[in-house]
Design a protein around this motif. Sequence first.
Motif, PDB file in Angstrom:
ATOM      1  N   PHE A 111       1.134  -1.037  -0.582  1.00 60.32           N
ATOM      2  CA  PHE A 111      -0.076  -0.222  -0.011  1.00 60.32           C
ATOM      3  C   PHE A 111       0.712   1.281  -0.019  1.00 60.32           C
ATOM      4  O   PHE A 111       0.357   2.549   0.073  1.00 60.32           O
ATOM      5  N   ILE A 112       1.981   1.261  -0.104  1.00 60.04           N
ATOM      6  CA  ILE A 112       3.360   2.017  -0.452  1.00 60.04           C
ATOM      7  C   ILE A 112       3.206   3.094  -1.385  1.00 60.04           C
ATOM      8  O   ILE A 112       3.033   2.199  -2.891  1.00 60.04           O
ATOM      9  N   PRO A 113       2.457   4.511  -1.591  1.00 60.28           N
ATOM     10  CA  PRO A 113       1.656   4.487  -3.094  1.00 60.28           C
ATOM     11  C   PRO A 113       3.585   4.721  -4.032  1.00 60.28           C
ATOM     12  O   PRO A 113       4.566   4.870  -4.032  1.00 60.28           O
ATOM     13  N   THR A 114       2.888   3.970  -5.610  1.00 58.74           N
ATOM     14  CA  THR A 114       3.609   4.324  -6.344  1.00 58.74           C
ATOM     15  C   THR A 114       4.176   5.545  -7.023  1.00 58.74           C
ATOM     16  O   THR A 114       3.361   6.149  -6.727  1.00 58.74           O
ATOM     17  N   LEU A 118      11.708   5.077  -5.409  1.00 59.95           N
ATOM     18  CA  LEU A 118      12.477   4.362  -6.122  1.00 59.95           C
ATOM     19  C   LEU A 118      13.213   2.744  -5.400  1.00 59.95           C
ATOM     20  O   LEU A 118      13.463   2.801  -4.467  1.00 59.95           O
ATOM     21  N   LYS A 119      13.668   2.061  -5.941  1.00 63.38           N
ATOM     22  CA  LYS A 119      13.146   0.362  -5.767  1.00 63.38           C
ATOM     23  C   LYS A 119      15.367   0.860  -5.449  1.00 63.38           C
ATOM     24  O   LYS A 119      15.400   0.047  -4.065  1.00 63.38           O
ATOM     25  N   SER A 120      16.093   0.862  -5.700  1.00 58.36           N
ATOM     26  CA  SER A 120      17.431   0.846  -5.626  1.00 58.36           C
ATOM     27  C   SER A 120      18.021   2.566  -6.562  1.00 58.36           C
ATOM     28  O   SER A 120      17.954   2.773  -7.331  1.00 58.36           O
ATOM     29  N   ALA A 121      19.050   2.310  -5.967  1.00 57.90           N
ATOM     30  CA  ALA A 121      20.374   3.420  -6.569  1.00 57.90           C
ATOM     31  C   ALA A 121      20.525   2.796  -7.768  1.00 57.90           C
ATOM     32  O   ALA A 121      20.559   4.081  -9.136  1.00 57.90           O
ATOM     33  N   PHE A 133      17.858   4.155 -10.327  1.00 61.11           N
ATOM     34  CA  PHE A 133      17.981   5.945  -9.689  1.00 61.11           C
ATOM     35  C   PHE A 133      18.938   6.594 -11.296  1.00 61.11           C
ATOM     36  O   PHE A 133      18.952   6.916 -12.282  1.00 61.11           O
ATOM     37  N   ILE A 134      20.363   5.489 -11.520  1.00 61.58           N
ATOM     38  CA  ILE A 134      20.787   6.027 -11.970  1.00 61.58           C
ATOM     39  C   ILE A 134      20.478   5.517 -13.799  1.00 61.58           C
ATOM     40  O   ILE A 134      20.888   6.242 -14.462  1.00 61.58           O
ATOM     41  N   ASP A 135      19.693   4.645 -13.975  1.00 60.85           N
ATOM     42  CA  ASP A 135      19.364   3.915 -15.112  1.00 60.85           C
ATOM     43  C   ASP A 135      18.049   5.513 -15.892  1.00 60.85           C
ATOM     44  O   ASP A 135      18.433   5.690 -16.509  1.00 60.85           O
ATOM     45  N   PHE A 153       7.584   2.268   7.896  1.00 61.35           N
ATOM     46  CA  PHE A 153       6.909   3.666   8.225  1.00 61.35           C
ATOM     47  C   PHE A 153       7.930   4.125   7.751  1.00 61.35           C
ATOM     48  O   PHE A 153       7.031   5.661   7.579  1.00 61.35           O
ATOM     49  N   PRO A 154       8.815   4.417   7.977  1.00 62.56           N
ATOM     50  CA  PRO A 154       9.674   5.989   7.335  1.00 62.56           C
ATOM     51  C   PRO A 154       9.200   5.995   5.282  1.00 62.56           C
ATOM     52  O   PRO A 154       9.192   6.929   5.361  1.00 62.56           O
ATOM     53  N   ASN A 155       8.701   4.712   4.927  1.00 64.31           N
ATOM     54  CA  ASN A 155       8.701   4.840   3.279  1.00 64.31           C
ATOM     55  C   ASN A 155       7.368   5.852   3.334  1.00 64.31           C
ATOM     56  O   ASN A 155       7.263   6.334   2.904  1.00 64.31           O
ATOM     57  N   MET A 156       6.522   5.018   4.063  1.00 66.68           N
ATOM     58  CA  MET A 156       4.972   5.657   4.012  1.00 66.68           C
ATOM     59  C   MET A 156       5.061   7.299   4.672  1.00 66.68           C
ATOM     60  O   MET A 156       4.235   8.184   3.727  1.00 66.68           O
TER      61      MET A 156
END
Length: 243
Positions: free
Chosen positions: A124-127, A131-134, A137-139, A227-230
């Motif tokens: 349920f974390i809004p998309t 990003l899933k990973s660094a 982000f580089i891509d 919790f921090p992600n939400m």
Amino acid sequence: MPPRDYVRDITVRKCDKSAVFVTMKKDEYMEKMDNILSDPTKINKTIKDPMKSLKKRVSSMVTRTNKLQQEIKFPKVIGDYKPGYCYGTVKTHKSDNLMRLIISQMTSPTYKMDKILNDTLTLFIPTGYSLKSAVEFIDILRTTEPDKDIASLDAESLFTQFPVRETIGIILNNVYRSGRVPIPILEQSLKDMLATCTMEAPFLSYRWELFHQTDGVAMGSPLGVLFPNMHIVAVEIRTFIDH
């Protein structure tokens, strides 16, 4: 071979975010941990061992929730449980070698419930705002041409700084009022579970003193990333709407 007194005066701790180990003076380690545990806005000392009442409370939650739905099954709270325990990892990438508090709750009656809640609620974390990973982000940087400046911001002590009660409210909104199919758990039951897992689970310090965290979530809990992600995603959404 070093003198025995010298060995007793040092401690070996894991480096934060690395497989390296750090040797430091035991007094320095204890002083830095004491500073973390003495923050009354985040952590409270507990005089009476709450394990018996906590086990009973968690068992009641599990029984009631399992009875009302069949999709998400929480295991029964059976057997002996102990408070979690805390330790510190050394932030060698920071000045003064600050400590990061880690609280392991694997021995607590809340731990299995933590894991199931985390696996369920992560969906349920809004998309669109994370990003899933660094590597991802580089891509993005390699395949697009941003028309504005890109900046990197860091939140200091994120895990222990965000407000737990406000974040529980954010989670409930994402689960029950986002337009998605909610989980088959009553909203009040989920609220009680999240509050119990984050603000009532006791842990032992290196001095064998009992504490419980009242705000923020330390690393070591299965809910420590959720919790921090939400919370951060909610801040980003509000910022995007305001601008």
